[in-house]
Structures are given as C-alpha cells and as structure tokens.
Design a protein around this motif. Structure first.
Motif, PDB file in Angstrom:
ATOM      1  N   SER A 189      59.780  17.955  32.902  1.00 51.47           N
ATOM      2  CA  SER A 189      59.787  17.900  34.368  1.00 51.47           C
ATOM      3  C   SER A 189      58.435  18.293  34.941  1.00 51.47           C
ATOM      4  O   SER A 189      57.951  17.676  35.899  1.00 51.47           O
ATOM      5  CB  SER A 189      60.881  18.830  34.912  1.00 51.47           C
ATOM      6  N   GLY A 190      57.815  19.314  34.359  1.00 56.97           N
ATOM      7  CA  GLY A 190      56.500  19.738  34.830  1.00 56.97           C
ATOM      8  C   GLY A 190      55.442  18.666  34.630  1.00 56.97           C
ATOM      9  O   GLY A 190      54.546  18.494  35.463  1.00 56.97           O
ATOM     10  N   ALA A 191      55.545  17.928  33.523  1.00 50.41           N
ATOM     11  CA  ALA A 191      54.618  16.818  33.285  1.00 50.41           C
ATOM     12  C   ALA A 191      54.773  15.758  34.358  1.00 50.41           C
ATOM     13  O   ALA A 191      53.786  15.181  34.845  1.00 50.41           O
ATOM     14  CB  ALA A 191      54.854  16.224  31.899  1.00 50.41           C
ATOM     15  N   ALA A 243      56.576  29.193  32.292  1.00 53.12           N
ATOM     16  CA  ALA A 243      58.005  28.880  32.446  1.00 53.12           C
ATOM     17  C   ALA A 243      58.590  28.347  31.141  1.00 53.12           C
ATOM     18  O   ALA A 243      59.761  28.591  30.842  1.00 53.12           O
ATOM     19  CB  ALA A 243      58.202  27.878  33.570  1.00 53.12           C
ATOM     20  N   CYS A 244      57.788  27.618  30.365  1.00 56.68           N
ATOM     21  CA  CYS A 244      58.267  27.118  29.081  1.00 56.68           C
ATOM     22  C   CYS A 244      58.424  28.243  28.060  1.00 56.68           C
ATOM     23  O   CYS A 244      59.342  28.220  27.241  1.00 56.68           O
ATOM     24  CB  CYS A 244      57.319  26.046  28.539  1.00 56.68           C
ATOM     25  N   ARG A 245      57.515  29.219  28.107  1.00 53.76           N
ATOM     26  CA  ARG A 245      57.613  30.350  27.172  1.00 53.76           C
ATOM     27  C   ARG A 245      58.787  31.260  27.498  1.00 53.76           C
ATOM     28  O   ARG A 245      59.457  31.775  26.614  1.00 53.76           O
ATOM     29  CB  ARG A 245      56.315  31.176  27.210  1.00 53.76           C
ATOM     30  N   ASP A 246      59.016  31.488  28.792  1.00 51.71           N
ATOM     31  CA  ASP A 246      60.049  32.437  29.211  1.00 51.71           C
ATOM     32  C   ASP A 246      60.772  31.875  30.425  1.00 51.71           C
ATOM     33  O   ASP A 246      60.300  31.978  31.556  1.00 51.71           O
ATOM     34  CB  ASP A 246      59.409  33.792  29.545  1.00 51.71           C
ATOM     35  N   GLY A 247      61.937  31.288  30.177  1.00 50.57           N
ATOM     36  CA  GLY A 247      62.687  30.664  31.254  1.00 50.57           C
ATOM     37  C   GLY A 247      63.185  31.645  32.296  1.00 50.57           C
ATOM     38  O   GLY A 247      63.550  31.229  33.403  1.00 50.57           O
ATOM     39  N   SER A 248      63.185  32.924  31.979  1.00 49.06           N
ATOM     40  CA  SER A 248      63.650  33.930  32.939  1.00 49.06           C
ATOM     41  C   SER A 248      62.527  34.471  33.817  1.00 49.06           C
ATOM     42  O   SER A 248      62.757  35.368  34.631  1.00 49.06           O
ATOM     43  CB  SER A 248      64.312  35.096  32.192  1.00 49.06           C
ATOM     44  N   ALA A 250      60.853  34.627  36.777  1.00 47.18           N
ATOM     45  CA  ALA A 250      61.208  34.163  38.124  1.00 47.18           C
ATOM     46  C   ALA A 250      59.988  33.673  38.893  1.00 47.18           C
ATOM     47  O   ALA A 250      60.064  32.687  39.642  1.00 47.18           O
ATOM     48  CB  ALA A 250      61.905  35.275  38.893  1.00 47.18           C
ATOM     49  N   GLU A 251      58.850  34.342  38.732  1.00 46.30           N
ATOM     50  CA  GLU A 251      57.640  33.918  39.450  1.00 46.30           C
ATOM     51  C   GLU A 251      57.187  32.545  38.968  1.00 46.30           C
ATOM     52  O   GLU A 251      56.798  31.687  39.778  1.00 46.30           O
ATOM     53  CB  GLU A 251      56.516  34.928  39.250  1.00 46.30           C
ATOM     54  N   ALA A 252      57.268  32.304  37.655  1.00 49.23           N
ATOM     55  CA  ALA A 252      56.867  31.005  37.121  1.00 49.23           C
ATOM     56  C   ALA A 252      57.819  29.908  37.591  1.00 49.23           C
ATOM     57  O   ALA A 252      57.389  28.805  37.938  1.00 49.23           O
ATOM     58  CB  ALA A 252      56.823  31.054  35.602  1.00 49.23           C
ATOM     59  N   ARG A 253      59.113  30.203  37.603  1.00 53.64           N
ATOM     60  CA  ARG A 253      60.085  29.211  38.073  1.00 53.64           C
ATOM     61  C   ARG A 253      59.836  28.877  39.545  1.00 53.64           C
ATOM     62  O   ARG A 253      59.888  27.715  39.949  1.00 53.64           O
ATOM     63  CB  ARG A 253      61.507  29.754  37.891  1.00 53.64           C
ATOM     64  N   GLU A 254      59.568  29.883  40.332  1.00 53.15           N
ATOM     65  CA  GLU A 254      59.295  29.675  41.747  1.00 53.15           C
ATOM     66  C   GLU A 254      58.036  28.828  41.934  1.00 53.15           C
ATOM     67  O   GLU A 254      58.017  27.862  42.704  1.00 53.15           O
ATOM     68  CB  GLU A 254      59.144  31.034  42.433  1.00 53.15           C
ATOM     69  N   GLY A 255      56.976  29.194  41.208  1.00 55.27           N
ATOM     70  CA  GLY A 255      55.720  28.456  41.333  1.00 55.27           C
ATOM     71  C   GLY A 255      55.835  27.022  40.883  1.00 55.27           C
ATOM     72  O   GLY A 255      55.230  26.115  41.466  1.00 55.27           O
ATOM     73  N   LEU A 256      56.647  26.782  39.835  1.00 60.38           N
ATOM     74  CA  LEU A 256      56.795  25.428  39.324  1.00 60.38           C
ATOM     75  C   LEU A 256      57.638  24.567  40.269  1.00 60.38           C
ATOM     76  O   LEU A 256      57.331  23.387  40.478  1.00 60.38           O
ATOM     77  CB  LEU A 256      57.440  25.488  37.937  1.00 60.38           C
ATOM     78  N   MET A 257      58.675  25.150  40.865  1.00 62.07           N
ATOM     79  CA  MET A 257      59.456  24.367  41.827  1.00 62.07           C
ATOM     80  C   MET A 257      58.629  24.048  43.067  1.00 62.07           C
ATOM     81  O   MET A 257      58.739  22.945  43.624  1.00 62.07           O
ATOM     82  CB  MET A 257      60.742  25.086  42.221  1.00 62.07           C
TER      83      MET A 257
END
Length: 407
Positions: A189-191, A243-248, A250-257
């Motif tokens: 999805s990130g790609a 986000a790929c290394r650690d799905g939990s 939260a900051e990475a998930r927020e930044g990626l969305m």
C-alpha cells in the motif's frame, strides 16, 4: 502559475475519527448501503461502526462480498442486492476495491447500468448517491479521488471510470483502522501511495487554459497538487519502513495514512502516468496486488522519465534530504530514483516483473496493453510510444535499470 483541486466536501483525519461516521452519514441520508469485505465485516471496529450508524438513525444494509481487483460481476451483484433496500447513500469501508465498489454502485443505482457505459472520463452524466469513504489501508487514496477501477472480465482488462461525480462527499481517515495491516500489505500500500505522489508531481505540465478542468479529469502537474505530493513523499520516506517493522507504531501508522491521503489529493487532480498504465496489463497477467505492480515498475519508469523531469525529481531528492550542497540537478534526480528503489527493496516490494511472477515472453502484450490506457499515457512527462513501453518493460523484467539511462 496554475492550480486545481477536486476534493470531498469534508475530510476528517486522525485517530478516533471513525466515531464520527454515524453523525456524518446521517447528514446525507437515512438508509446506507455499506460496501466492504468479509474480513472487515467480522472485526469489532466494524460492529462499532454499525452501532454508531444505527444510533444516529441510519438504517444499514451490508454487502461484504467485495472481491479484490473488483470484477464487474461484483458491482452488478451488489447493485442488484441493494436495489430492494433503496439506499440514500453508499459507504465504502476497506481498501481500494471496497471504495471503488461503493463509487460504482452509487453510479449504477443513480443512473442505471451497465457499468461499461461509464468507462473513461466524464461519462457519468450527473450526481450519484452521496458517498462516504472510510479507508482501512494506507495506499490507494480512493477516499478523495474521482476514479474507480474495474476488471472487465469480458475484455480481459482493468478499465477506469473517471468523473468528479464519484468523489466521495465525506472521507473519514482513522489511522487506528490500519494497525492490523500485515507488513506485506503495509509495504504494498505504501508503494502505491508513493507512486501516486511521484507520478502526480512529475506529470505532464499543461498550458493554463481556463477550460482545462472542464475538458480533462486529470489536468497534470500544478502548484496545488504539488503541495500534497511533497507531503506524501516526505511521509512515505519517513514512515513506511517503520510501519513495516512495527505495525503497532502509532506515529508511523498515522504518518503513512496522511501520506496516502495527501497522495490521493495530489493524483486525484494531477493524475498518474506510465507506472500505472503498465501495471494494468501486468496485473492482468500476474494477478498480483496493484501496489506491488506499480512499486516494481516505478523505479524503471522514473529512470526512463528522468531526462524530462530532472528538476522535479531533484526537488523531491531535496525534500527527503538527499544530495549535498553544490550538487547538480541531474545527479540529485538520480539519487532520488535510486532511493525509491532502495526503499521499496528494504520493505519487500518486488524489484522486477520476473520477481512479481511474470513469465517471459509478454513484452509486446504489456507494452501494447499499457498504451491503451490513454488518460495515463498522455499524462506522462516524456512521450510514450510502443518502443518506449517495450524498453521500460524489458528493463523492469530483467532488473536492468541502467539500460534506461540513455533510452
């Protein structure tokens, strides 16, 4: 300067924003068709969304049989089932296929079928049922765009429906909904998000004709879409590997969305180009995820296009901290192409079409098929013909990006 944007009436972003669904939907109607898939419909968050809608006075009918890559038969099945319910709005909850299903069912319920009536640009004749989009992946950006893609099995092709009428009225982007995405889906999805941003930022520049937005859904590079593309590129580089290394995380998930949302805002007006055109036939042949396809292709397309968008790629290199003082645009642009390839490789995106599972001997079929995606081909910064498509396809199959340096 030239700028254009087409966006939803309302965009809500941030953790917990999914809890606004009931109140937001109730402003659009009292009978909601929900388009999702069986995996999502079994989750606790989905049950909470249904309860929120009902508490807000919205009756719901759930269609949870969305099929990846959205075959036309799925749209027809959903529309038939929904007709008896007489929905007043349609809600898409899920990945790109779920949101595309919501868009196209909203068209069919408003204007009748078949879906093929609406292929291409501006073929939807008027407003559709109000749409609400709730993404659960960070990649497609479909929650804010005027396009939906369908697999027409009769023609053996993926075909786009592009119309401002299918932009959702409300987009609700809650990063918490992506926390359970596995690493491979996160990378894929990130790609896709980065491909949207890069192709929007490097898309063909057009004269600032006052009627351009009336004549084309996708209008090419402009100062407003560029703003969102830069944000998307910055965030994908900063957060995708995390986000790929650690799905939990939260900051990475927020930044990626946020990256996915911003990339959708960019390409929803500027458009995409050759990587997406090539992915259509590649996806048909390999039956692999869209994000893996465009991710595998993007470095080769960028390499081919570099001579026509050197300054733009150099600009993106600076945004993500590549290059040194005094370095020329040509060198910085190459650094960015290399960095995209390295980022994708680090998170497991296929590096070649062979790695994607494509068998040898399909070069002509892919190149010819890609040229049929005219809205994408005409948006590419460098002119594309059969020989150009063949050069990109062959390099992407073997992994020889250097073959495109002088192409």
């Amino acid at each position: 300067m030239f700028g254009a944007l087409r966006l939803p009436d309302t965009i809500l972003f941030g953790e917990g924003k999914r809890r606004a669904l009931g109140s937001a939907a109730a402003r659009l109607g009292r009978r909601a068709l929900i388009c999702t898939d069986s995996r999502l419909s079994a989750q606790q968050e989905f049950s909470e969304a249904l309860e929120d809608l009902r508490t807000a006075g919205v009756a719901v009918h759930v269609y949870d049989r969305t099929i990846p890559d959205l075959p036309i038969e799925c749209i027809e099945d959903c529309a038939r089932e929904a007709t008896a319910f007489s929905p007043e709005l349609v809600i898409g909850i899920g990945g790109g296929s779920c949101m595309d299903l919501a868009k196209l069912v909203a068209v069919v319920l408003a204007h009748g079928g078949p879906v093929s009536n609406y292929y291409g640009e501006f073929a939807v004749p008027g407003p559709v049922l109000p749409l609400v989009a709730v993404p659960t992946t960070a990649g497609t950006g479909s929650e804010v765009t005027p396009v939906a893609v369908v697999m027409d099995s009769g023609r053996g092709l993926k075909i786009g429906v592009a119309s401002p009428h299918i932009i959702p009225r409300i987009a609700i982007c809650d990063p918490a909904l992506t926390m359970t995405c596995p690493a491979r889906l996160t990378a894929c999805s990130g790609a896709d998000a980065l491909a949207h941003a890069v192709e929007a930022f490097t898309s063909k520049r057009r004269p600032a004709d006052p009627l351009l937005t009336e004549q084309q859904v996708f209008v090419g590079k402009n100062v407003l879409s560029d703003h969102f593309a830069r944000l998307a590129v910055t965030n994908v580089f900063r957060f995708l590997a995390r986000a790929c290394r650690d799905g939990s995380d939260a900051e990475a998930r927020e930044g990626l969305m946020l990256a996915s949302l911003a990339a959708g805002c960019a390409f929803g007006t500027a458009g995409t180009a050759a990587a997406h055109a090539l992915q259509y036939p590649v996806g048909n042949l390999t039956h692999t995820a869209h994000g893996d396809g465009v991710g595998a292709l993007l470095p080769y397309v960028m390499q081919f296009n570099r001579s026509a968008c050197t300054e733009d790629l150099a600009d993106l290199a600076g945004i993500v901290g590549l290059g040194e003082a005094g370095m020329g645009a040509a060198e910085r642009s190459q650094l960015f192409v290399d960095a995209v390839a390295e980022l994708f490789a680090s998170v497991g995106v296929p590096k070649t079409l062979a790695e994607l599972g494509l068998a040898p001997g399909h070069d002509d079929e892919i190149a010819t098929g890609a040229l049929k995606a005219e809205r994408l081909v005409k948006n590419n910064p460098r002119a594309l013909d059969l020989q150009a498509m063949l050069a990109i396809t062959r390099a992407a199959f073997t992994g020889d990006r250097a073959a495109l340096l002088n192409a």
